[in-house]
Scaffold this motif. Structure first.
Motif, PDB file in Angstrom:
ATOM      1  N   LEU A   1      29.147  44.925  54.692  1.00  0.00           N
ATOM      2  CA  LEU A   1      30.521  44.145  55.063  1.00  0.00           C
ATOM      3  C   LEU A   1      31.706  44.891  54.880  1.00  0.00           C
ATOM      4  O   LEU A   1      31.740  45.829  53.938  1.00  0.00           O
ATOM      5  N   PRO A   2      32.655  44.994  55.748  1.00  0.00           N
ATOM      6  CA  PRO A   2      33.826  45.853  55.602  1.00  0.00           C
ATOM      7  C   PRO A   2      34.493  45.105  54.250  1.00  0.00           C
ATOM      8  O   PRO A   2      34.481  44.099  53.690  1.00  0.00           O
ATOM      9  N   LYS A   3      35.328  46.095  53.542  1.00  0.00           N
ATOM     10  CA  LYS A   3      35.868  45.791  52.072  1.00  0.00           C
ATOM     11  C   LYS A   3      36.846  44.715  52.142  1.00  0.00           C
ATOM     12  O   LYS A   3      36.906  43.695  51.667  1.00  0.00           O
ATOM     13  N   SER A   4      37.774  45.091  53.140  1.00  0.00           N
ATOM     14  CA  SER A   4      39.033  44.216  53.066  1.00  0.00           C
ATOM     15  C   SER A   4      38.944  43.366  54.417  1.00  0.00           C
ATOM     16  O   SER A   4      39.276  43.898  55.284  1.00  0.00           O
ATOM     17  N   ILE A   5      38.113  42.461  54.230  1.00  0.00           N
ATOM     18  CA  ILE A   5      37.457  41.534  55.415  1.00  0.00           C
ATOM     19  C   ILE A   5      38.755  40.728  56.034  1.00  0.00           C
ATOM     20  O   ILE A   5      38.316  40.522  57.410  1.00  0.00           O
ATOM     21  N   SER A   6      39.666  40.636  55.769  1.00  0.00           N
ATOM     22  CA  SER A   6      40.736  39.938  56.335  1.00  0.00           C
ATOM     23  C   SER A   6      41.752  40.670  57.199  1.00  0.00           C
ATOM     24  O   SER A   6      42.923  40.273  57.730  1.00  0.00           O
ATOM     25  N   GLU A   7      41.459  42.094  57.020  1.00  0.00           N
ATOM     26  CA  GLU A   7      42.314  43.034  57.844  1.00  0.00           C
ATOM     27  C   GLU A   7      42.207  42.682  59.378  1.00  0.00           C
ATOM     28  O   GLU A   7      41.315  42.084  59.779  1.00  0.00           O
ATOM     29  N   THR A   8      43.438  43.408  60.104  1.00  0.00           N
ATOM     30  CA  THR A   8      42.873  43.572  61.375  1.00  0.00           C
ATOM     31  C   THR A   8      42.244  44.929  61.690  1.00  0.00           C
ATOM     32  O   THR A   8      42.493  45.902  61.322  1.00  0.00           O
TER      33      THR A   8
END
Ligand code: ATP
Ligand code: MG
Length: 872
Positions: free
Chosen positions: A539-546
């Motif tokens: 899962l990407p770490k900073s999930i809310s990024e663009t």
């Protein structure tokens, strides 16, 4: 009222209530990992209930081909034994997607049944959900109860439990209470004896459920809790064949005009009459039902095969063949003859049956042939199991082996055993079967967490026809775990360039890049309930990024090349072989393409070359892609676009055109045929009766293919001392080789002759026996030859030859037949005894036997022992 009229009146009725009439979705589902076959009318509308897409028409009605033979709904074992369950049946249905709810659904159902169809009101019962006191604590469906009370007397309303009157799509998803309508078709006298209300939901063949009205008002979450749906829906399903039974005044679905033509035909073919003997009747029902189901499946593009949906179809067909074999005395293929009748009775409503009649017939006939020979083999094996069994019981493990490897049905096994006065260890069999089921269940178990929703912006637009890269936001994600793939994450984006697996084409791969450069790989893309789901291992770490989402361009290019080439191949086959060629399956991967099509014979070398040339001419012709994303299906078909049987198309479609090739297609394609580089067929073969398969490669796979061939050619030339003409050189070597082999054979013969003369000279007469034990330097075949030759020439011969070949000992014993019968000598027994000396064993016939062992130094001792035998 004929069944045709029953169907037409249903659709007309709902048309009159402003419903849009839509065609049946295919019975075989191709792009849904959770379901193999349509098992209810609502399947094709799942995405509307889940809220993943919005329905264009809020009121819809149709008749849907359903198949209930696997998964949640499996009626297979009932079919034929009772008179109102089928494997394949039609489900008439009306739907409201966030439009009308219980009131209209109930009132219209009643109006249709009692006014249009004029079913006697006094023969109808309805049921209402009574509520539950388990963890869900659901209330009784008072609303439905009150509505029904306005229509029917209260004693005709039956309270139903959660099992019968609460419908759920699966472990998760939309659910809600339902109201069923049951009909009592018993005689007046019977009705007076036992009240119908007590027979509802009791598996009585003449008090059956015909219609189920489901009111979807909740959503079940992964943790088991329920939440109210913002939009409420209606989903109804009425059994068409059961309705025909009621309206035609008969007591069984099989006595309606849906089935009688099939049954008459079965009677004619087998000479057995329907309605005289229960076993025969069951068999006839099974055959009639299964012939229908299998024909529809094949028409929808699902051939019988060894796995997945194909295996389910094969099992249905085999069940019918076996019933025929056991109870209708059919030892030759016969079911294929029913396809014609089926086409005549149902072809009007389902033209696919008529149009593919020849193919369906061929496939069924071949399946019948092969299963009948399996049955015969199984019978032989069963005989040998019976012969070698010590007591009167056959072990469950043996029966399971027969079942598992030969597809030999267990009830047939037990029937045969019964006839022979033997017993089957049924418990042992059930255990073995259960263990196998557990194993496969464990392998396919999936656990899914609830979606974590990050943003409600859920347009989820697919932009991958135009771009391979874009900025995306993750809308939601969840973890899924399977035994096979371990833990994976599913990600849904607001928009995506990734193509989801579908239409035979694999899903895109690629990656997500976070602003800080972190990369998450997308390993696959699939469509689930009309959502494009991307799979990743982390899962990407900073999930809310663009994120920057990029499709793997090379993979996409290769896949697109193969997809466009598939269209050209389809066109080429129809051009070279004829327009009887229909696409029967296609798999577009990045490394190769596979295309299945109907055609009755193997392609000749010339045909293959013509097909290749045809495709390559279009690649060299630099044909541009002409794409039309949104045209009415009618227009597309009028333009000559090829549609496939068993495929679901909307009102508007996408067409892909390259020159004269036009197809309805949602896949990705190259901009110009020149991008494909080159097309090469790598194999052609049969997949089933009348279905051929071509595998081919394009783009850099072809380059690799030719490089590889070229490298091999250089190696070969090298081995041939750089011969100018390697073909000629190989021919020379072959000729030389043949001549040498002949010479060697002659030499060995001469040598053996010399040796034989030597051996004859060394024979000793012991008690009238011509005896010789001697070591020779020959292989087993030569020893055998020499022994038999000497045997033909010399009577009373006892010849024991030994050889020491590569550290292994070989003994061979020849005893003349006269010695065998006069002196009771037995080469088989002797060799077995002598085997001990060379640390091995052997056996054979009384006049000739051999032994092998690992101790050549024991050969001499064996000779001594043999000599003692003869002397004594
Ligand atoms: P049953 O209890 O009779 O098996 P069901 O509860 O499984 O029926 P539903 O799932 O509610 O049935 O399906 C809706 C309607 O479809 C039923 O009312 C019935 O008329 C019809 N139906 C269901 N299963 C079959 C089948 N195997 N063959 C023919 N018709 C069926
Ligand atoms: Mg059922």
């Amino acid at each position: 009222m004929t069944s045709q009229e029953v169907r037409a009146q249903f659709l007309n009725f709902f048309k009159g209530k402003e419903h849009k009439i839509v065609p049946s979705a295919p019975m075989v589902i191709k792009d849904d990992p959770t379901l193999m076959f349509t098992n209810a009318g609502m399947n094709q509308f799942k995405e509307f209930f889940l809220g993943n897409s919005e329905a264009k028409s809020k009121r819809v009605a149709d008749t849907q081909k359903c198949l209930r033979v696997s998964g949640k709904h499996n009626d297979l074992e009932e079919v034929g034994k009772d008179t109102y369950h089928h494997t394949m049946f039609e489900m008439l249905g009306n739907w409201s997607f966030g439009d009308y709810f219980k009131k209209e659904a109930i009132e219209w159902a009643w109006e249709l049944l009692t006014e249009t169809y004029k079913i006697d009101k006094d023969s109808l019962y309805v049921s209402v959900f009574e509520g539950s006191d388990d963890a869900d604590k659901l209330e009784m469906d008072k609303e439905a109860f009150e509505l029904w009370k306005g229509i029917v007397p209260e004693e005709r309303i039956i309270m139903g439990n959660k099992k019968d009157n609460f419908w759920e799509m699966g472990d998760q998803g939309p659910c809600g209470p339902c109201s069923e309508i049951h009909v009592d078709i018993r005689s007046k006298e019977e009705k007076e004896k036992i009240p119908g209300a007590t027979l509802v939901n009791q598996d009585h063949p003449e008090v059956v459920e015909i219609w189920n009205l489901v009111f979807m008002q909740y959503n079940r979450k992964a943790d088991g809790s329920l939440e109210s749906l913002p939009e409420k829906h209606v989903d109804t399903g009425m059994g068409f064949e059961r309705l025909c039974m009621v309206l035609q005044g008969v007591k069984s679905n099989y006595d309606t005009d849906v089935f009688t033509p099939l049954i008459r035909e079965i009677e004619t073919i087998t000479g057995h009459k329907y309605g005289k003997n229960e076993d025969v009747d069951i068999a006839i029902r099974v055959v009639a039902d299964h012939a229908r189901a299998v024909s529809f499946a094949i028409a929808d593009g699902q051939l019988p095969s060894n796995n997945g949906a194909g295996y389910v179809i094969r099992r249905i067909l085999r069940r019918a063949i076996r019933y025929g074999f056991t109870f209708l005395d059919t030892s030759k293929p016969f079911m294929y003859q029913l396809v014609k009748v089926l086409g005549e009775t149902m072809g009007k409503s389902f033209p696919e049956l008529k149009e593919q009649y020849q193919l369906i017939e061929n496939v069924i006939k071949e399946e019948e042939n092969s299963f009948l020979s399996t049955l015969e083999q199984g019978l032989v094996l069963l005989d040998s199991i019976i012969a070698s069994s010590k007591d009167k019981t056959i072990s469950g493990g043996k029966a399971f082996e027969l079942y598992d490897t030969f597809g030999f049905p267990i009830d047939l096994t037990s029937l045969i055993l019964e006839e022979k006065g033997l017993k089957l260890d049924k418990e042992g069999f059930d255990k073995a079967l259960q263990e196998q089921k557990d194993r496969s269940r464990a392998a396919s178990e999936i656990s899914k967490e609830d979606w974590t929703i990050l943003t409600s912006d859920s347009d989820q637009e697919f932009i991958g026809y135009d771009s391979l890269e874009t900025e995306v936001k993750i809308v939601k994600y969840r973890k899924v775990s399977t035994k096979k793939d371990g833990d994976q994450y599913q990600l849904v984006f607001n928009l995506t360039p990734f193509y989801a697996e579908g239409g035979g084409q694999v899903g895109d791969k690629g990656y997500l890049e976070a602003p800080n450069g972190d990369v998450t790989y997308i390993i696959d893309t699939k469509r689930e309930n009309n959502e494009i789901v991307h799979f990743s291992e982390t899962l990407p770490k900073s999930i809310s990024e663009t994120f920057k989402a990029s499709v793997d361009k090379r993979q996409r290019w290769r896949t697109a090349s193969n997809h466009t080439a598939t269209h050209l191949l389809h066109q080429a086959l129809r051009e070279v072989l004829g327009t009887h060629v229909e696409q029967k399956g296609s798999a577009v991967h990045s490394k190769y393409l596979r295309f299945d099509f109907s055609h009755f014979s193997k392609l000749s070398v010339k045909e293959l070359r013509d097909v290749e040339n045809f495709v390559n001419a279009r690649i060299e012709g630099h044909l541009p892609l002409e794409e039309n994303r949104n045209i009415p299906i009618k227009q597309a078909l009028a333009d000559g676009a090829m549609a496939l049987f068993g495929e679901k198309y909307g009102d508007t479609v996408r067409t892909i055109r390259f020159g004269q090739s036009i197809e309805l297609c949602g896949g990705t394609h190259v901009e110009n045929t020149a991008d494909i580089w080159h097309f090469k067929i790598v194999s052609e073969g049969a997949v089933a009766a009348g279905i051929r398969r071509i595998e081919a490669i394009t783009s850099d796979a072809v380059k690799k293919f030719y490089f590889e061939n070229n490298r091999m050619l250089y190696e070969i030339k090298d081995l041939l001392n750089n011969a100018q003409d390697p073909v000629k050189a190989v021919q020379n070597i072959q000729e030389e080789n043949t001549a040498l082999r002949k010479q060697v054979e002659q030499l060995s013969k001469d040598k053996a002759k010399g040796l034989k003369n030597e051996l004859v000279a060394e024979l000793k007469d012991i008690n009238g026996i011509q005896f010789l034990a001697k070591k020779v330097n020959l292989d087993a075949a030569a020893i055998k030859d020499i022994s038999f030759e000497m045997g033909g020439q010399i009577s009373n011969l006892f010849l024991l030859l030994g050889a020491d070949k590569d550290g292994k000992a070989l003994l061979s014993c020849y005893i003349s037949k006269d010695l065998v019968s006069n002196k009771g000598l037995n080469a088989g027994q002797i060799v077995r005894e002598l085997g001990k000396f060379i640390q091995g064993g052997g056996g054979g016939q009384p006049f000739f036997a051999t032994a092998g062992g690992k101790n050549p130094s024991g050969i001499e001792e064996a000779f001594e022992h043999a000599k003692r035998l003869v002397v004594e």
